[in-house]
Design an enzyme around this catalytic site. Structure first.
Site, PDB file in Angstrom:
ATOM      1  N   GLU A  50       0.816  -1.221   0.000  1.00 20.15           N
ATOM      2  CA  GLU A  50       0.000   0.000   0.000  1.00 20.15           C
ATOM      3  C   GLU A  50       0.847   1.267   0.000  1.00 20.15           C
ATOM      4  O   GLU A  50       0.426   2.295  -0.543  1.00 20.15           O
ATOM      5  CB  GLU A  50      -0.947   0.004   1.205  1.00 20.15           C
ATOM      6  CG  GLU A  50      -2.059  -1.012   1.129  1.00 20.15           C
ATOM      7  CD  GLU A  50      -1.687  -2.370   1.702  1.00 20.15           C
ATOM      8  OE1 GLU A  50      -2.556  -3.261   1.751  1.00 20.15           O
ATOM      9  OE2 GLU A  50      -0.492  -2.533   2.103  1.00 20.15           O
ATOM     10  N   PHE A 112     -11.589  -7.312  13.980  1.00 21.89           N
ATOM     11  CA  PHE A 112     -10.478  -7.766  13.136  1.00 21.89           C
ATOM     12  C   PHE A 112     -10.149  -6.722  12.076  1.00 21.89           C
ATOM     13  O   PHE A 112     -11.018  -6.235  11.370  1.00 21.89           O
ATOM     14  CB  PHE A 112     -10.849  -9.100  12.472  1.00 21.89           C
ATOM     15  CG  PHE A 112      -9.806  -9.607  11.513  1.00 21.89           C
ATOM     16  CD1 PHE A 112      -8.562 -10.006  11.972  1.00 21.89           C
ATOM     17  CD2 PHE A 112     -10.065  -9.667  10.149  1.00 21.89           C
ATOM     18  CE1 PHE A 112      -7.591 -10.472  11.099  1.00 21.89           C
ATOM     19  CE2 PHE A 112      -9.108 -10.128   9.263  1.00 21.89           C
ATOM     20  CZ  PHE A 112      -7.860 -10.534   9.744  1.00 21.89           C
ATOM     21  N   GLN A 113      -8.897  -6.377  11.988  1.00 23.23           N
ATOM     22  CA  GLN A 113      -8.375  -5.383  11.040  1.00 23.23           C
ATOM     23  C   GLN A 113      -9.053  -4.020  11.201  1.00 23.23           C
ATOM     24  O   GLN A 113      -9.277  -3.306  10.231  1.00 23.23           O
ATOM     25  CB  GLN A 113      -8.478  -5.883   9.598  1.00 23.23           C
ATOM     26  CG  GLN A 113      -7.489  -7.012   9.291  1.00 23.23           C
ATOM     27  CD  GLN A 113      -7.334  -7.304   7.813  1.00 23.23           C
ATOM     28  OE1 GLN A 113      -8.261  -7.104   7.017  1.00 23.23           O
ATOM     29  NE2 GLN A 113      -6.158  -7.782   7.431  1.00 23.23           N
ATOM     30  N   LYS A 162     -17.632  -1.118   5.840  1.00 24.61           N
ATOM     31  CA  LYS A 162     -17.943  -2.207   4.911  1.00 24.61           C
ATOM     32  C   LYS A 162     -19.449  -2.344   4.682  1.00 24.61           C
ATOM     33  O   LYS A 162     -19.891  -2.546   3.538  1.00 24.61           O
ATOM     34  CB  LYS A 162     -17.365  -3.517   5.434  1.00 24.61           C
ATOM     35  CG  LYS A 162     -17.564  -4.694   4.479  1.00 24.61           C
ATOM     36  CD  LYS A 162     -16.866  -5.945   4.969  1.00 24.61           C
ATOM     37  CE  LYS A 162     -17.023  -7.087   3.952  1.00 24.61           C
ATOM     38  NZ  LYS A 162     -16.284  -8.301   4.386  1.00 24.61           N
ATOM     39  N   MET A 477      23.855   9.570   3.103  1.00 24.94           N
ATOM     40  CA  MET A 477      23.818  10.862   3.780  1.00 24.94           C
ATOM     41  C   MET A 477      24.115  10.704   5.269  1.00 24.94           C
ATOM     42  O   MET A 477      24.791  11.543   5.869  1.00 24.94           O
ATOM     43  CB  MET A 477      22.462  11.538   3.573  1.00 24.94           C
ATOM     44  CG  MET A 477      22.416  12.967   4.071  1.00 24.94           C
ATOM     45  SD  MET A 477      23.561  14.070   3.199  1.00 24.94           S
ATOM     46  CE  MET A 477      22.547  14.568   1.804  1.00 24.94           C
TER      47      MET A 477
END
Length: 578
Positions: A50, A112-113, A162, A477
């Site tokens: 993602e 969940f999630q 959802k 760097m």
């Protein structure tokens, strides 16, 4: 009006908003939306992470000027968007992120999630939504695109439960958007324009301090008119590279921590800063209390919150920069017709610094490849129409210094947040937005190992970007700072990436062409070989000198008066000269 699911309403809304491509990964909470996506005219590009989706949306937006779109599921899918959303917001890039959320009744139960992505991202999105009623989806999407693309561009997150995607609703996309309290000022006040013009006509040591806002406003042509009509020298920040042609005789280069001596010193000695779409970032100003001590400030920006945030503005102009310059140009011309100061002494001084202290680099004494040379040659061989993206670190600074940028939207990088791993997915997004343009990702071996999996996405989706890995086996760097400030104690900066992994073989395993270059005499040949391949992604592993450093440099927290050009860290100027 026929009934549709909330998911179908979402996809219809994205189509109505003009979306042609989005980057994402499906998962449980967002899965209902992926069914109508299957039949949509919108191209969906299935990324491998993602974070890649978010940076790709950013690269697309920076290259095209349109809103970039990314989509993810709830929980870890959404939290993986946190970094690219913060990155895009810091650099004022218009991005809309769509995330799934657990069903409305489960919100707040640690389902969940489940993650409170709205709360997590609230500090670094321009606005965000949590949608639990499917009837709200078209309005939220229309508002999201309006907010992201107007005023100061930024990021908007739309989190949709959802069950809101599954329920039935009617699709009714708003014909116009009007938000109470959100009215960006786009037209400047005439008095402010006249005050600025009068100040310019009185100045004997002016500098045009140009930031990325010029590119966001598509105002490069108007900037060129102002510069040439006034004769004022120009500096372009890291985010403004390409806003003013590098080849133009009035251009002094980039200011800041690794800016040119001429650009940094011109700001320090100026009596007027004509600041356009820049925010007096600490990387430009150095120690703020010592920055441009004798200069008055004209500050033009679309975001009133930037005015006076870091530096007092003697004249503030709020509005869209294109509109500002359209009105400022004739006002300056009129003011100069009445009183035109002789800028010749100032011009001779600043252009003298440019001649005396040009950007340069030493060839490695051991015969190895100079990283600056590689980047310089990629720029020369690819030409001014090429889009370059960059990771963060030494290679980013060298790419900003040693490639000549002649046009806006040809230099894409993570400026404000400094996000390692930006280059490859941003190049992917840029190439999708500008498919007929050559796109090079200039990446470090450290940055590349954070997001290189998106090369699989590129290979499978016919997105033939080119990647140059500036491989110095180090977090370069950080290693440079350890050399200069930590007595060469190289704690956890050695990557051993000339040994593991084999980047050429890794590229080939991901469906790309893998090339390698470890001799200076082969640099041009390998670049030309990469340029000749346009039907596959190409990755070139350039094995470069490990201890090359980025110069000039202003050490963090130091005054810009202390700019140095050599390893000894001796200042270019002494206090009497400045």
């Amino acid at each position: 009006m026929s009934k549709v699911t909330g998911a179908q309403s979402l996809v219809n809304s994205l189509e109505a908003a003009g979306v042609d491509v989005m980057f994402g990964i499906p998962g449980g909470a967002i899965l209902p939306a992926y069914d109508p996506i299957y039949d949509s005219s919108i191209r969906h590009i299935l990324v491998r992470h993602e974070q890649g989706a978010g940076h790709a949306a950013t690269g697309y937006a920076q290259a095209t000027g349109r809103v970039g779109v990314c989509i993810a599921t709830s929980g870890p899918g959404a939290t993986n968007l946190v970094t690219p959303l913060a990155d895009a917001q810091m650099d004022s890039v218009p991005v809309v992120a769509i995330t799934g959320q657990v069903p409305g009744p489960a919100i707040g139960t640690d389902a969940f999630q489940e993650a409170d992505i709205r709360g997590i991202t609230m500090p670094f999105t321009k606005h965000n939504y949590l949608i639990t009623d499917p009837d709200d989806i078209p309005r939220a999407i229309a508002e999201a695109f309006h907010i992201a693309s107007t005023g100061r561009p930024g990021t908007v997150l739309v989190d949709i439960a959802k069950d809101a995607l599954q329920k039935m609703t009617t699709f009714d996309y708003p014909k116009q958007v009007s938000l109470a309290g959100y009215n960006p000022v786009v037209e400047p006040k005439s008095q402010d324009i006249n005050d600025a013009a009068a100040l310019i006509a009185q100045s004997k040591k002016p500098v045009l301090y140009v930031g990325g806002g010029i590119i966001k406003a598509n105002a490069a042509k108007e900037l060129l008119i102002l510069a040439e009509s006034s004769g004022v020298p120009v500096v372009t920040t890291l985010m403004a590279r390409g806003a003013f042609p590098d080849s133009h005789p009035q251009h002094l280069g980039m200011p800041g921590m690794h800016g040119t001596v001429a650009a940094v010193t011109a700001l320090q000695k100026a009596d007027l800063l004509i600041t356009l779409g820049a925010r007096f970032d600490d990387r430009v100003t150095g120690k703020l209390s010592t920055f441009a001590p004798n200069a008055k400030v004209i500050h033009a920006d679309i975001d009133p919150a930037e005015i006076g945030k870091n530096r007092h503005a003697d004249v503030a102009i709020i509005g869209d920069l294109k509109n500002i310059l359209i009105k400022l140009n004739p006002a300056v011309k009129a003011a100069l017709s009445k009183n035109q100061p002789d800028l010749t002494p100032w011009q001779n001084e600043v252009y003298g610094w440019r001649s005396k202290y040009p950007l340069g680099y030493d060839k490695p004494s051991d015969g190895s490849v100079s990283p600056q040379y590689v980047i310089e040659r990629i720029g020369k061989i690819s030409g001014p129409d090429t889009i370059f993206t960059s990771g963060v670190g030494q290679h980013q600074m060298w790419a900003s210094q040693f490639i000549g940028y002649e046009k806006p939207r040809t230099w894409l990088n993570s400026g404000g947040l400094g996000t390692m791993g930006y280059a490859v997915p941003a190049a992917m997004g840029a190439k999708v937005g500008a498919p007929d343009t050559t796109v090079w990702a200039i990446d470090g071996d450290g940055c590349f190992q954070m997001t290189n999996q998106e090369l699989v996405t590129c290979a499978l989706n016919n997105i033939p970007i080119k990647v140059a890995i500036i491989n110095n086996e180090s977090l370069g760097m950080v290693r440079q700072w350890q050399t200069l400030f930590y007595n060469g104690r190289y704690s956890n900066t050695s990557l051993e990436s000339k040994r593991v992994p084999d980047f050429k073989m890794l590229a080939e395993a991901m469906g790309c062409v893998g090339l390698r270059c470890d001799r200076p005499e082969d640099v041009d040949k390998v670049i030309e070989q990469a340029m000749a391949i346009n039907d596959q992604p190409v990755v070139v592993d350039f094995s470069v000198y490990r201890d090359a450093m980025v110069w000039p440099m202003v050490a963090a927290g130091s005054s810009n008066d202390d700019i140095t050009t050599v390893r000894s860290m001796a200042p270019v100027w002494d206090s009497q000269e400045l």
